[in-house]
Design a protein around this motif. Structure first.
Motif, PDB file in Angstrom:
ATOM      1  N   GLU A 156      -7.496   3.220  13.804  1.00 40.94           N
ATOM      2  CA  GLU A 156      -7.405   3.536  12.419  1.00 40.94           C
ATOM      3  C   GLU A 156      -8.816   3.926  12.020  1.00 40.94           C
ATOM      4  O   GLU A 156      -9.874   3.412  12.030  1.00 40.94           O
ATOM      5  CB  GLU A 156      -7.193   2.314  11.868  1.00 40.94           C
ATOM      6  N   HIS A 187      -1.531  -1.816  14.419  1.00 41.27           N
ATOM      7  CA  HIS A 187      -0.905  -0.505  14.276  1.00 41.27           C
ATOM      8  C   HIS A 187       0.716  -0.585  14.113  1.00 41.27           C
ATOM      9  O   HIS A 187       1.452   0.058  14.313  1.00 41.27           O
ATOM     10  CB  HIS A 187      -0.912   0.253  15.714  1.00 41.27           C
ATOM     11  N   TRP A 206       0.678  -1.263  -0.213  1.00 40.66           N
ATOM     12  CA  TRP A 206      -0.020   0.122   0.130  1.00 40.66           C
ATOM     13  C   TRP A 206       0.895   1.281   0.163  1.00 40.66           C
ATOM     14  O   TRP A 206       0.290   2.346   0.137  1.00 40.66           O
ATOM     15  CB  TRP A 206      -1.013  -0.045   1.162  1.00 40.66           C
ATOM     16  N   LYS A 224       3.685   4.886   5.143  1.00 43.45           N
ATOM     17  CA  LYS A 224       3.042   4.033   3.956  1.00 43.45           C
ATOM     18  C   LYS A 224       3.506   5.004   2.606  1.00 43.45           C
ATOM     19  O   LYS A 224       4.498   5.169   1.890  1.00 43.45           O
ATOM     20  CB  LYS A 224       2.098   3.552   4.035  1.00 43.45           C
ATOM     21  N   ASP A 235      -4.519   6.860  13.476  1.00 40.60           N
ATOM     22  CA  ASP A 235      -3.352   6.102  12.757  1.00 40.60           C
ATOM     23  C   ASP A 235      -3.954   6.109  11.331  1.00 40.60           C
ATOM     24  O   ASP A 235      -4.752   5.386  10.850  1.00 40.60           O
ATOM     25  CB  ASP A 235      -3.034   4.799  13.438  1.00 40.60           C
ATOM     26  N   VAL A 275       3.661   5.167  15.358  1.00 40.69           N
ATOM     27  CA  VAL A 275       2.620   4.839  16.566  1.00 40.69           C
ATOM     28  C   VAL A 275       3.515   4.913  18.031  1.00 40.69           C
ATOM     29  O   VAL A 275       2.822   5.307  18.815  1.00 40.69           O
ATOM     30  CB  VAL A 275       2.152   3.440  16.128  1.00 40.69           C
ATOM     31  N   SER A 286       9.434   4.717  10.351  1.00 40.14           N
ATOM     32  CA  SER A 286       8.570   3.650   9.886  1.00 40.14           C
ATOM     33  C   SER A 286       7.147   3.881  10.568  1.00 40.14           C
ATOM     34  O   SER A 286       6.971   4.761  11.656  1.00 40.14           O
ATOM     35  CB  SER A 286       8.849   2.176  10.128  1.00 40.14           C
ATOM     36  N   GLY A 287       6.268   3.382   9.918  1.00 40.95           N
ATOM     37  CA  GLY A 287       4.819   3.554  10.445  1.00 40.95           C
ATOM     38  C   GLY A 287       4.684   3.157  12.019  1.00 40.95           C
ATOM     39  O   GLY A 287       4.304   3.601  12.994  1.00 40.95           O
ATOM     40  N   SER A 288       5.225   1.866  12.495  1.00 43.01           N
ATOM     41  CA  SER A 288       5.605   1.133  13.541  1.00 43.01           C
ATOM     42  C   SER A 288       5.875   2.098  14.769  1.00 43.01           C
ATOM     43  O   SER A 288       5.394   2.483  15.668  1.00 43.01           O
ATOM     44  CB  SER A 288       6.069  -0.190  13.669  1.00 43.01           C
ATOM     45  N   ILE A 333      -1.945   5.628   8.641  1.00 46.75           N
ATOM     46  CA  ILE A 333      -0.825   5.203   8.029  1.00 46.75           C
ATOM     47  C   ILE A 333      -1.233   4.469   6.970  1.00 46.75           C
ATOM     48  O   ILE A 333      -0.818   4.631   5.600  1.00 46.75           O
ATOM     49  CB  ILE A 333      -0.003   4.215   8.836  1.00 46.75           C
ATOM     50  N   ALA A 334      -2.295   3.464   6.872  1.00 47.51           N
ATOM     51  CA  ALA A 334      -2.850   2.952   5.683  1.00 47.51           C
ATOM     52  C   ALA A 334      -3.745   3.558   4.976  1.00 47.51           C
ATOM     53  O   ALA A 334      -4.031   3.720   3.623  1.00 47.51           O
ATOM     54  CB  ALA A 334      -3.556   1.531   6.355  1.00 47.51           C
TER      55      ALA A 334
HETATM   56  C1  PLP Z   1       1.326  -0.454   8.069  1.00 48.72           C
HETATM   57  C2  PLP Z   1       0.779  -0.004   9.094  1.00 48.72           C
HETATM   58  C3  PLP Z   1       1.482   0.447  10.293  1.00 48.72           C
HETATM   59  C4  PLP Z   1       2.880   0.038  10.555  1.00 48.72           C
HETATM   60  O1  PLP Z   1       3.826   0.715   9.454  1.00 48.72           O
HETATM   61  P1  PLP Z   1       5.229   0.125   9.261  1.00 48.72           P
HETATM   62  O2  PLP Z   1       5.741   1.133   8.110  1.00 48.72           O
HETATM   63  O3  PLP Z   1       4.929  -1.230   8.539  1.00 48.72           O
HETATM   64  O4  PLP Z   1       5.873  -0.273  10.373  1.00 48.72           O
HETATM   65  C5  PLP Z   1       0.872   1.093  11.328  1.00 48.72           C
HETATM   66  N1  PLP Z   1      -0.451   1.323  11.261  1.00 48.72           N
HETATM   67  C6  PLP Z   1      -1.261   0.980  10.192  1.00 48.72           C
HETATM   68  C7  PLP Z   1      -2.453   1.481  10.239  1.00 48.72           C
HETATM   69  C8  PLP Z   1      -0.522   0.542   9.188  1.00 48.72           C
HETATM   70  O5  PLP Z   1      -1.496  -0.032   8.070  1.00 48.72           O
END
Ligand code: PLP
Length: 418
Positions: free
Chosen positions: A190, A125, A32, A256, A224, A95, A90-92, A226-227
């Motif tokens: 989310e 997350h 994604w 992402k 969040d 968070v 990164s996304g994680s 991120i997605a």
């Molecule tokens: C993918 C995702 C994450 C983690 O992101 P990474 O870059 O894979 O660490 C966190 N929250 C949501 C909603 C995601 O979809």
């Protein structure tokens, strides 16, 4: 049998090219992030130019233009009031950073006992410890329960996107806050689209209720995105489905699509109230500073990606993809192995009753030339926004073939899971 693994050699536009020359349409935008297609020339050029000047320099004691520009640009597109930006690897990690901000905020505000968060069942997350601890407690992270901090969970929102709101959907969250409100620093979810765990779209009124309860109880609200951010569900941010300003967060995580899939980078946008409260406390600095913080190459890629988002009408692209998925996937509801079909913006999800075997999946991927990465009971597409009408038809056709496959081994076969 292990899930299929292919040797990728090149990627360009919507295509991933394997070592043997086979071309696959990337129907999941490489988890994604590849929003503008693989190897977008503007992003590649931005990274190249930056690499000639400076690949990296520590972000403690130094600042640099790519980071400043990116932070300003994120603040400009973030929801009103979220004008402080923290760049994360990164996304994680974003968070984790958001959770740490919430705890440090409450401490600086004189409420050090507020150290826990409330998350939603069905959520995801990330894969680092704090992010796992906020993800669905019965999901893929159960294995690591022993090393994770404990948080609280409200039931997964049940009222689907587009269905009429029922106030009872918020009862579970209200109960958690009634029982534990004084220990709680923040709520996290989310917004609208629970992605990697549940592939579920819920009624945005839930977010309005969250905002109201957070305000009543001095709790921070973290979205969040991120997605779902960057137009994945239509509007730039998924929480905008609740109506302009109806459910604005105090803190928002993005990632992402931020760099358009060129490299890892995420960001946390926070309100000045959060930032200033943290700065008024002891310690006054926000306690997070990893080695590669605000990496200039990643910042340059993100700025180029934001240029592309600004120059194109991604909301219309999402509705174009939505129309293709509605047309191509809705008819699959009639298949015996299909439990549900859900489409919102540039996301098309088919929930199966039973997942086919990995051997059959591999065959469909190679025969159709469409890269799908089903998980749990879901076969879905979250394509690059640049997918053509022909790409989208082929994606729907490949998903249709997956739906027609016979069930594979039972889902409790451990090797079958991602
Ligand atoms: C993918 C995702 C994450 C983690 O992101 P990474 O870059 O894979 O660490 C966190 N929250 C949501 C909603 C995601 O979809």
């Amino acid at each position: 049998m292990a899930p299929p693994v292919f040797a990728a050699e090149r990627a360009s536009g919507t295509r991933i090219v394997l070592a043997d020359g086979t071309e696959l349409i990337d129907a999941v935008a490489s988890w994604w992030c590849v929003a503008h297609g693989h190897g977008h020339p503007a992003i590649v050029e931005a990274v190249r130019r930056q690499s000639e000047k400076m690949c990296h320099v520590m972000f403690g004691g130094f600042t640099h233009e790519p980071a400043v520009e990116l932070a300003e640009r994120i603040a400009a597109i973030a929801p009103p009031g979220l004008d402080r930006v923290f760049l994360a690897d990164s996304g994680s990690i974003a968070v984790e950073v958001a959770a740490k901000m919430c705890v440090q905020y409450q401490r600086a505000a004189g409420r050090p006992e507020r150290r826990r968060l409330v998350a939603l069942k069905g959520g995801y997350h990330g894969d680092t410890c704090c992010a796992m601890a906020l993800s669905d407690p019965d999901g893929m992270h159960e294995l690591f329960r022993g090393i994770m901090p404990r948080h609280f969970f409200a039931e997964k929102p049940r009222i689907p996107f587009g269905a009429e709101w029922e106030a009872s959907d918020f009862d579970s969250m209200r109960r958690v806050i009634d029982e534990h409100g004084d220990e709680i620093a923040a709520m996290i979810c989310e917004p609208v689209f629970q992605a990697a765990n549940a592939m579920w779209f819920y009624n945005p009124e839930y977010l309005v209720q969250m905002r109201r309860l957070c305000d009543e109880r001095g709790i921070l609200l973290v979205f969040d995105e991120i997605a779902a951010g960057f137009h994945r569900t239509g509007p730039r941010w998924a929480h905008e489905h609740a109506g302009a300003g109806a459910a604005a967060p105090d803190i928002m995580c993005i990632g992402k699509a931020l760099t358009g899939g060129a490299m890892t980078l995420a960001a946390v946008a926070a309100s000045s109230r959060v930032a200033e409260t943290i700065s008024s406390g002891r310690p006054s600095a926000f306690m997070h500073g990893p080695t590669y913080m605000a990496n200039p190459l990643a910042c340059a890629a993100a700025c180029a990606s934001l240029d592309l988002f600004a120059a194109g009408d991604y909301a219309s692209r999402a509705s174009r993809i939505e129309r293709s998925f509605l047309e191509g996937l809705a008819p699959l509801r009639g298949f015996p192995n299909v439990a549900d079909v859900r489409v919102l913006g540039a996301v098309g999800v088919v929930e199966l009753r039973a997942m086919p075997s990995v051997g059959d999946l591999r065959r469909v991927i190679l025969e159709t030339g469409v890269w799908l990465r089903p998980f749990s009971n879901f076969v879905y597409s979250i394509p690059p926004f640049t997918a053509s009408g022909a790409d989208l038809s082929r994606i729907c056709e490949a998903i249709r073939e997956v739906c027609a496959l016979p069930p594979g081994p039972p889902p409790d076969d451990p090797e079958f899971h991602e």
